[in-house]
Design an enzyme around this catalytic site. Structure first.
Site, mmCIF file in Angstrom:
data_model
loop_
_atom_site.group_PDB
_atom_site.id
_atom_site.type_symbol
_atom_site.label_atom_id
_atom_site.label_comp_id
_atom_site.label_asym_id
_atom_site.label_seq_id
_atom_site.Cartn_x
_atom_site.Cartn_y
_atom_site.Cartn_z
ATOM 1 C CB ILE A 12 1.595 2.372 55.049
ATOM 2 C CG1 ILE A 12 0.202 2.553 54.452
ATOM 3 C CG2 ILE A 12 2.668 2.909 54.086
ATOM 4 C CD1 ILE A 12 -0.230 4.009 54.255
ATOM 5 C CG ASP A 31 3.133 0.641 66.123
ATOM 6 O OD1 ASP A 31 2.107 0.526 66.823
ATOM 7 O OD2 ASP A 31 3.092 0.745 64.878
ATOM 8 C CG ASN A 32 0.119 3.208 70.310
ATOM 9 O OD1 ASN A 32 -0.104 2.678 69.225
ATOM 10 N ND2 ASN A 32 -0.610 4.202 70.775
ATOM 11 C CB ALA A 77 2.943 6.557 64.621
ATOM 12 C CB ALA A 78 -1.175 9.406 62.275
ATOM 13 C CE1 TYR A 145 -5.391 10.595 59.211
ATOM 14 C CE2 TYR A 145 -6.023 11.743 57.195
ATOM 15 C CZ TYR A 145 -5.280 10.769 57.843
ATOM 16 O OH TYR A 145 -4.427 9.970 57.117
ATOM 17 C CE LYS A 149 -1.779 11.993 58.388
ATOM 18 N NZ LYS A 149 -0.674 11.264 59.028
#
Ligand code: NAD
Length: 314
Positions: A12, A31-32, A77-78, A145, A149
């Protein structure tokens, strides 16, 4: 505007960046590259419109190092894998809850005022009315998860109330499309590539959810932001209808031309512990801003299957 997109090399995030760059924004990505791919944003890096900070949102110094001079954070990011929580129980706590704390705290220290947060329909839990409106509550997520959130939403809301942040929280339906790297369509194509004679479907196939094409999702984010200006703006983003998992299996079998594939259901009403068998978001609030989607669920699924078959190479 100078935007920080966490998870900008992801599915996304990379589509969002395409839109931000085309409207003239400057973009910093944190970002990793764990599930994201640098090639999704390589042309923007090469052209100098995107600066990539390869770092981890669970590390406060990495977050803080990317925050200087930012006008708006898009926090995407997650850990994207809901199932992972059934095996490793602190992943979502670290990558969701703690990481979101790092983001808002770094914003406070750097005086960055605007945040967009990628939340999810799973915060509503499994007994919500369908379609589920934003004001449904109490929200009782059933996955780790989903809990992360909801915790992220709570942290952001508290930073709005206490430190004057302005926030847009988006609860997404299932987002699918070009550059997808996970999810049911991606899994089905990989399974058929490995063995075109059979397709294993988790659950009984009756799971029914709403699917939104990724271009519709990122256009919706930017449209809603331009047309809402509360201190805390909460919107569901989804499409008008749902599709069942068995219908997705049929479409993927048609599009891959694996006509002899036998569908084998593993049984049970859900794919895995913590999965929500039926979900559809109420989108009246999104529609009231003047935004509507181009794809319904089934068209988005077929479009995605075509894109991913080409990308995966079947
Ligand atoms: P994705 O995996 O493609 O994107 C996540 C990005 O974050 C990747 O680029 C990954 O490398 C990066 N990342 C992960 N952990 C990181 C860390 N610790 N530090 C730095 N970077 C990290 O997933 P996506 O589908 O694009 O999801 C984007 C966001 O939208 C996520 O927050 C996800 O929970 C949320 N969301 C997605 C959907 C969906 O259907 N795809 C639905 C609801 C919510």
């Amino acid at each position: 505007m100078r935007a920080l997109v966490t998870g900008g090399a992801g599915f996304i995030g990379s589509h969002l960046i395409d839109r931000l760059i085309s409207r003239g924004d400057e973009v910093v990505v944190l970002d990793n590259l764990s599930s994201g791919k640098i090639e999704f944003i390589q042309t923007h890096i090469d052209s100098g419109s995107v600066v990539l900070h390869e770092g981890d949102i669970t590390n406060f110094d990495d977050v803080h190092g990317a925050m200087e001079g930012i006008d708006c954070v898009f926090h995407l990011a997650a850990n994207p894998d809901i199932r992972l929580g059934t095996k490793i129980t602190d992943t979502d706590l670290k990558q969701g809850t703690i990481a979101t704390y790092n983001i808002v705290e770094s914003m406070r220290r750097c005086e960055v005022k605007k945040i967009v947060f990628a939340s999810s329909s799973v915060v509503y839990g499994e007994n919500a009315p369908m379609p589920t409106p934003e004001n449904h509550g109490p929200c009782m997520p059933i996955s780790l998860y989903g809990a992360s959130k909801q915790a992220g939403e709570g942290l952001i809301s508290s930073w709005v109330g206490t430190f004057g942040l302005q926030a847009w929280i988006f609860r997404f339906a299932n987002i699918i499309g070009h550059r997808g790297t996970h999810g049911v369509i991606f899994d089905f194509i990989h399974k058929l590539k490995a063995d075109p004679s059979r397709l294993e479907v988790l659950g009984n196939g009756l799971q029914e959810k709403s699917y939104m094409e990724v271009g519709d999702c990122v256009d919706g984010i930017l449209h809603v932001m331009e047309n809402s200006n509360e201190s805390l703006n909460l919107f569901n983003l989804g499409s008008h209808d749902t599709a069942s998992v068995s219908r997705i299996a049929e479409i993927v079998i048609e599009e891959t031309n694996c006509k002899d594939a036998k569908i084998e259901y593993t049984g049970g009403d859900r794919g895995w512990a913590g999965d929500i068998p039926r979900a559809m978001l109420g989108i009246d609030k999104m529609l009231s801003t003047g935004y509507d989607v181009r794809y319904n669920s089934e068209d988005a699924i077929r479009h995605t299957a075509k894109c991913l078959i080409e990308e995966i190479g079947l």
